[in-house]
Design a protein around this motif. Structure first.
Motif, PDB file in Angstrom:
ATOM      1  N   GLN A 158       0.828  -1.207   0.000  1.00  0.00           N
ATOM      2  CA  GLN A 158       0.000   0.000   0.000  1.00  0.00           C
ATOM      3  C   GLN A 158       0.862   1.257   0.000  1.00  0.00           C
ATOM      4  O   GLN A 158       0.529   2.254  -0.659  1.00  0.00           O
ATOM      5  N   MET A 159       1.956   1.220   0.714  1.00  0.00           N
ATOM      6  CA  MET A 159       2.855   2.374   0.729  1.00  0.00           C
ATOM      7  C   MET A 159       3.489   2.583  -0.642  1.00  0.00           C
ATOM      8  O   MET A 159       3.690   3.723  -1.077  1.00  0.00           O
ATOM      9  N   LEU A 160       3.802   1.485  -1.326  1.00  0.00           N
ATOM     10  CA  LEU A 160       4.343   1.622  -2.678  1.00  0.00           C
ATOM     11  C   LEU A 160       3.302   2.209  -3.626  1.00  0.00           C
ATOM     12  O   LEU A 160       3.628   3.030  -4.497  1.00  0.00           O
ATOM     13  N   ASP A 161       2.022   1.781  -3.470  1.00  0.00           N
ATOM     14  CA  ASP A 161       0.950   2.375  -4.279  1.00  0.00           C
ATOM     15  C   ASP A 161       0.838   3.876  -4.018  1.00  0.00           C
ATOM     16  O   ASP A 161       0.705   4.679  -4.943  1.00  0.00           O
ATOM     17  N   TRP A 162       0.848   4.237  -2.736  1.00  0.00           N
ATOM     18  CA  TRP A 162       0.755   5.657  -2.359  1.00  0.00           C
ATOM     19  C   TRP A 162       1.944   6.435  -2.907  1.00  0.00           C
ATOM     20  O   TRP A 162       1.796   7.553  -3.402  1.00  0.00           O
ATOM     21  N   LEU A 163       3.122   5.824  -2.830  1.00  0.00           N
ATOM     22  CA  LEU A 163       4.316   6.486  -3.346  1.00  0.00           C
ATOM     23  C   LEU A 163       4.214   6.694  -4.857  1.00  0.00           C
ATOM     24  O   LEU A 163       4.561   7.763  -5.377  1.00  0.00           O
ATOM     25  N   GLN A 164       3.714   5.672  -5.557  1.00  0.00           N
ATOM     26  CA  GLN A 164       3.656   5.744  -7.005  1.00  0.00           C
ATOM     27  C   GLN A 164       2.538   6.641  -7.506  1.00  0.00           C
ATOM     28  O   GLN A 164       2.692   7.330  -8.523  1.00  0.00           O
ATOM     29  N   LEU A 188       5.474   9.872  19.467  1.00  0.00           N
ATOM     30  CA  LEU A 188       4.837   9.479  18.212  1.00  0.00           C
ATOM     31  C   LEU A 188       3.563   8.682  18.452  1.00  0.00           C
ATOM     32  O   LEU A 188       2.586   8.810  17.691  1.00  0.00           O
ATOM     33  N   MET A 189       3.547   7.860  19.494  1.00  0.00           N
ATOM     34  CA  MET A 189       2.316   7.125  19.796  1.00  0.00           C
ATOM     35  C   MET A 189       1.224   8.072  20.274  1.00  0.00           C
ATOM     36  O   MET A 189       0.038   7.871  19.984  1.00  0.00           O
ATOM     37  N   LEU A 190       1.594   9.122  21.021  1.00  0.00           N
ATOM     38  CA  LEU A 190       0.600  10.120  21.439  1.00  0.00           C
ATOM     39  C   LEU A 190       0.064  10.891  20.237  1.00  0.00           C
ATOM     40  O   LEU A 190      -1.114  11.258  20.204  1.00  0.00           O
ATOM     41  N   VAL A 191       0.908  11.143  19.250  1.00  0.00           N
ATOM     42  CA  VAL A 191       0.449  11.809  18.033  1.00  0.00           C
ATOM     43  C   VAL A 191      -0.529  10.924  17.264  1.00  0.00           C
ATOM     44  O   VAL A 191      -1.408  11.424  16.558  1.00  0.00           O
ATOM     45  N   GLY A 192      -0.382   9.601  17.420  1.00  0.00           N
ATOM     46  CA  GLY A 192      -1.288   8.671  16.744  1.00  0.00           C
ATOM     47  C   GLY A 192      -0.663   7.920  15.601  1.00  0.00           C
ATOM     48  O   GLY A 192      -1.373   7.274  14.827  1.00  0.00           O
ATOM     49  N   ILE A 193       0.666   7.945  15.476  1.00  0.00           N
ATOM     50  CA  ILE A 193       1.348   7.219  14.411  1.00  0.00           C
ATOM     51  C   ILE A 193       1.274   5.724  14.710  1.00  0.00           C
ATOM     52  O   ILE A 193       1.676   5.279  15.788  1.00  0.00           O
ATOM     53  N   ASP A 194       0.779   4.935  13.766  1.00  0.00           N
ATOM     54  CA  ASP A 194       0.643   3.498  13.982  1.00  0.00           C
ATOM     55  C   ASP A 194       1.981   2.817  14.222  1.00  0.00           C
ATOM     56  O   ASP A 194       2.076   1.856  14.992  1.00  0.00           O
ATOM     57  N   LEU A 195       3.017   3.283  13.546  1.00  0.00           N
ATOM     58  CA  LEU A 195       4.351   2.701  13.672  1.00  0.00           C
ATOM     59  C   LEU A 195       5.236   3.522  14.608  1.00  0.00           C
ATOM     60  O   LEU A 195       6.459   3.524  14.476  1.00  0.00           O
ATOM     61  N   GLY A 196       4.616   4.218  15.568  1.00  0.00           N
ATOM     62  CA  GLY A 196       5.365   5.128  16.427  1.00  0.00           C
ATOM     63  C   GLY A 196       6.418   4.442  17.261  1.00  0.00           C
ATOM     64  O   GLY A 196       7.536   4.950  17.415  1.00  0.00           O
ATOM     65  N   LEU A 197       6.095   3.258  17.817  1.00  0.00           N
ATOM     66  CA  LEU A 197       7.076   2.547  18.646  1.00  0.00           C
ATOM     67  C   LEU A 197       8.285   2.124  17.817  1.00  0.00           C
ATOM     68  O   LEU A 197       9.432   2.309  18.236  1.00  0.00           O
ATOM     69  N   VAL A 223       7.031  10.604   6.781  1.00  0.00           N
ATOM     70  CA  VAL A 223       6.490   9.747   5.722  1.00  0.00           C
ATOM     71  C   VAL A 223       5.326   8.920   6.242  1.00  0.00           C
ATOM     72  O   VAL A 223       4.281   8.778   5.581  1.00  0.00           O
ATOM     73  N   ALA A 224       5.487   8.354   7.458  1.00  0.00           N
ATOM     74  CA  ALA A 224       4.405   7.560   8.044  1.00  0.00           C
ATOM     75  C   ALA A 224       3.175   8.411   8.313  1.00  0.00           C
ATOM     76  O   ALA A 224       2.037   7.965   8.093  1.00  0.00           O
ATOM     77  N   ALA A 225       3.365   9.662   8.781  1.00  0.00           N
ATOM     78  CA  ALA A 225       2.223  10.545   9.036  1.00  0.00           C
ATOM     79  C   ALA A 225       1.523  10.938   7.744  1.00  0.00           C
ATOM     80  O   ALA A 225       0.282  10.980   7.685  1.00  0.00           O
ATOM     81  N   LEU A 226       2.284  11.235   6.693  1.00  0.00           N
ATOM     82  CA  LEU A 226       1.667  11.567   5.404  1.00  0.00           C
ATOM     83  C   LEU A 226       0.885  10.383   4.848  1.00  0.00           C
ATOM     84  O   LEU A 226      -0.204  10.540   4.298  1.00  0.00           O
ATOM     85  N   PHE A 227       1.436   9.184   4.978  1.00  0.00           N
ATOM     86  CA  PHE A 227       0.741   8.002   4.476  1.00  0.00           C
ATOM     87  C   PHE A 227      -0.523   7.715   5.282  1.00  0.00           C
ATOM     88  O   PHE A 227      -1.557   7.320   4.723  1.00  0.00           O
ATOM     89  N   GLN A 228      -0.461   7.915   6.595  1.00  0.00           N
ATOM     90  CA  GLN A 228      -1.592   7.562   7.447  1.00  0.00           C
ATOM     91  C   GLN A 228      -2.675   8.634   7.467  1.00  0.00           C
ATOM     92  O   GLN A 228      -3.873   8.320   7.460  1.00  0.00           O
ATOM     93  N   PHE A 229      -2.292   9.899   7.497  1.00  0.00           N
ATOM     94  CA  PHE A 229      -3.259  10.983   7.674  1.00  0.00           C
ATOM     95  C   PHE A 229      -3.445  11.836   6.425  1.00  0.00           C
ATOM     96  O   PHE A 229      -4.241  12.789   6.454  1.00  0.00           O
ATOM     97  N   PRO A 276      -0.998  16.210  12.484  1.00  0.00           N
ATOM     98  CA  PRO A 276      -0.015  15.155  12.799  1.00  0.00           C
ATOM     99  C   PRO A 276       1.401  15.516  12.392  1.00  0.00           C
ATOM    100  O   PRO A 276       2.363  15.171  13.096  1.00  0.00           O
ATOM    101  N   LEU A 277       1.560  16.223  11.262  1.00  0.00           N
ATOM    102  CA  LEU A 277       2.906  16.633  10.851  1.00  0.00           C
ATOM    103  C   LEU A 277       3.515  17.603  11.854  1.00  0.00           C
ATOM    104  O   LEU A 277       4.702  17.503  12.198  1.00  0.00           O
ATOM    105  N   ILE A 278       2.683  18.539  12.333  1.00  0.00           N
ATOM    106  CA  ILE A 278       3.175  19.478  13.364  1.00  0.00           C
ATOM    107  C   ILE A 278       3.533  18.719  14.636  1.00  0.00           C
ATOM    108  O   ILE A 278       4.525  19.016  15.308  1.00  0.00           O
ATOM    109  N   GLY A 279       2.708  17.705  14.966  1.00  0.00           N
ATOM    110  CA  GLY A 279       3.001  16.896  16.148  1.00  0.00           C
ATOM    111  C   GLY A 279       4.320  16.152  16.023  1.00  0.00           C
ATOM    112  O   GLY A 279       5.100  16.077  16.986  1.00  0.00           O
ATOM    113  N   VAL A 280       4.600  15.604  14.836  1.00  0.00           N
ATOM    114  CA  VAL A 280       5.872  14.899  14.626  1.00  0.00           C
ATOM    115  C   VAL A 280       7.048  15.855  14.783  1.00  0.00           C
ATOM    116  O   VAL A 280       8.043  15.548  15.468  1.00  0.00           O
TER     117      VAL A 280
END
Length: 368
Positions: free
Chosen positions: A93-99, A224-233, A259-265, A271-275
């Motif tokens: 899915q990330m490759l699709d989003w990237l492409q 990052l987990m408080l911001v809500g990033i799924d892969l924060g840990l 990159v994870a925040a842009l893909f997720q949100f 979220p970008l400001i939070g990161v």
């Protein structure tokens, strides 16, 4: 030193290096044990100063390390494993989003030709591997059965680490005192001074920098987990580990988190400001509190030297070289500083001011 003594020392150094090369397959548990004993010695010394015996102090330190390991196994590893599996599943899915989103935007901004990017082969590779995830456990079991002796040897080395650490930590001060009695009496002061400087550098780097890495990993992961990033840990721990080289943890972590925040949100700015806020707070804590308090300014290892030492150690001696790279580099830096001082005091350094290439003398500049 006579010529015979020099050749004897060179032969001894060559033989020692050859012996270490032959014993590399079994050195890893002993090196890890030495590292753990070195890191735990100050804690045992403090407990011993408060009235505990050396043995009970070592037992207390081992109990503390064991408790931390159990907590990591119970709480950290399951969450980290789930995030690794989640990342593996999200890769197509990330490759699709990237492409479909990122690369067309970059293409428009840079004026690249249409069809410049091609990710179909990479995507198909990930999808093909995902179809085989159900057979991972079967493959691991078959490999373990086929190489049972290797697995038993690995488990034996793993169990050997705490045994080596325990006995070295219990007898650390005795071993250091016996080694000091072996030093040449006329050179004892010089050698003790050099070892003291090496100890300061190693202590500051190994204890201080590892504590900084741990603290930054916790700050980044929780933020990052408080911001809500799924892969924060996962991203936070990766940024903490990369902090072994100054500023690399910040660069790697904030890049992966954005990159994870842009893909997720998507384009949501919050979220970008939070990161950015999380990594800004981490950098402020590192620069104003963690590094001055835990590391100080006595390391003397340039970031490029750290990268080169780790890569060179891994290239020359594998995993054992990686374990030895930074301690050896720290010791070499201390010795090079003394060689530099001796060179500045030598006649060779002073020769440049005695004459020029035309044969004339060079007068020193007068007072201004």
């Amino acid at each position: 030193m006579t010529d015979s003594n020099r050749w004897l020392w060179l032969a001894g150094v060559f033989f020692s290096g050859w012996l270490v090369y032959l014993l590399m397959p079994i050195l890893s548990p002993f090196l890890i044990g030495i590292l753990l004993a070195y890191l735990g010695d100050p804690l045992v010394d403090r407990l011993e100063a408060r009235g505990l015996s050396r043995t009970w102090g070592v037992i207390a330190v081992f109990a503390l390390f064991g408790l931390l390991l159990v907590l990591a196994l119970l709480f950290l590893l399951p969450s980290l494993g789930r995030q690794l599996v989640h990342l593996y599943e999200l890769a197509p899915q990330m490759l699709d989003w990237l492409q479909q989103v990122v690369l067309p935007w970059v293409q428009v901004k840079l004026g690249l030709a249409k069809g410049f990017w091609h990710l179909e082969q990479l995507k198909s590779m990930f999808v093909g591997q995902l179809d085989k995830t159900t057979n991972v456990l079967t493959q691991l079991l078959s490999q373990a059965t086929a190489s049972g002796l290797a697995l038993l040897a690995w488990l034996g080395n793993l169990l050997l680490v705490p045994v080596v650490s325990f006995y070295l930590l219990r007898d650390w001060d005795i071993l250091v005192a016996k080694l000091r009695t072996l030093l040449p009496r006329r050179r004892e002061g010089v050698v003790v001074g050099l070892v003291g400087e090496c100890h300061e550098v190693l202590g500051a780097f190994l204890r201080g920098q590892m504590l900084v890495m741990l603290a930054l990993g916790v700050v980044y992961a929780l933020g990052l987990m408080l911001v809500g990033i799924d892969l924060g840990l996962l991203i936070g721990l990766l940024a903490g580990l990369a902090s072994i080289v100054p500023y690399m943890g910040f660069v790697v972590g904030i890049g992966a988190a954005l990159v994870a925040a842009l893909f997720q949100f998507g384009g949501d700015p919050y979220p970008l400001i939070g990161v950015v806020a999380v990594f800004s707070v981490g950098q402020l804590l590192e620069g104003m509190l963690l590094t001055p308090l835990l590391v100080g300014d006595r390391i003397g290892l340039h970031p490029v030297a750290v990268i080169f030492a780790v890569l060179a150690g891994g290239q020359l001696f594998g995993f054992t070289g990686v374990l030895l790279a930074l301690p050896v580099a720290a010791v070499i830096m201390v010795l090079l500083r003394h060689v530099h001082d001796l060179y500045k005091l030598s006649d060779l350094y002073g020769e440049s001011g005695q004459g020029d290439s035309s044969g004339g003398s060079v007068e020193p500049p007068g007072p201004t």
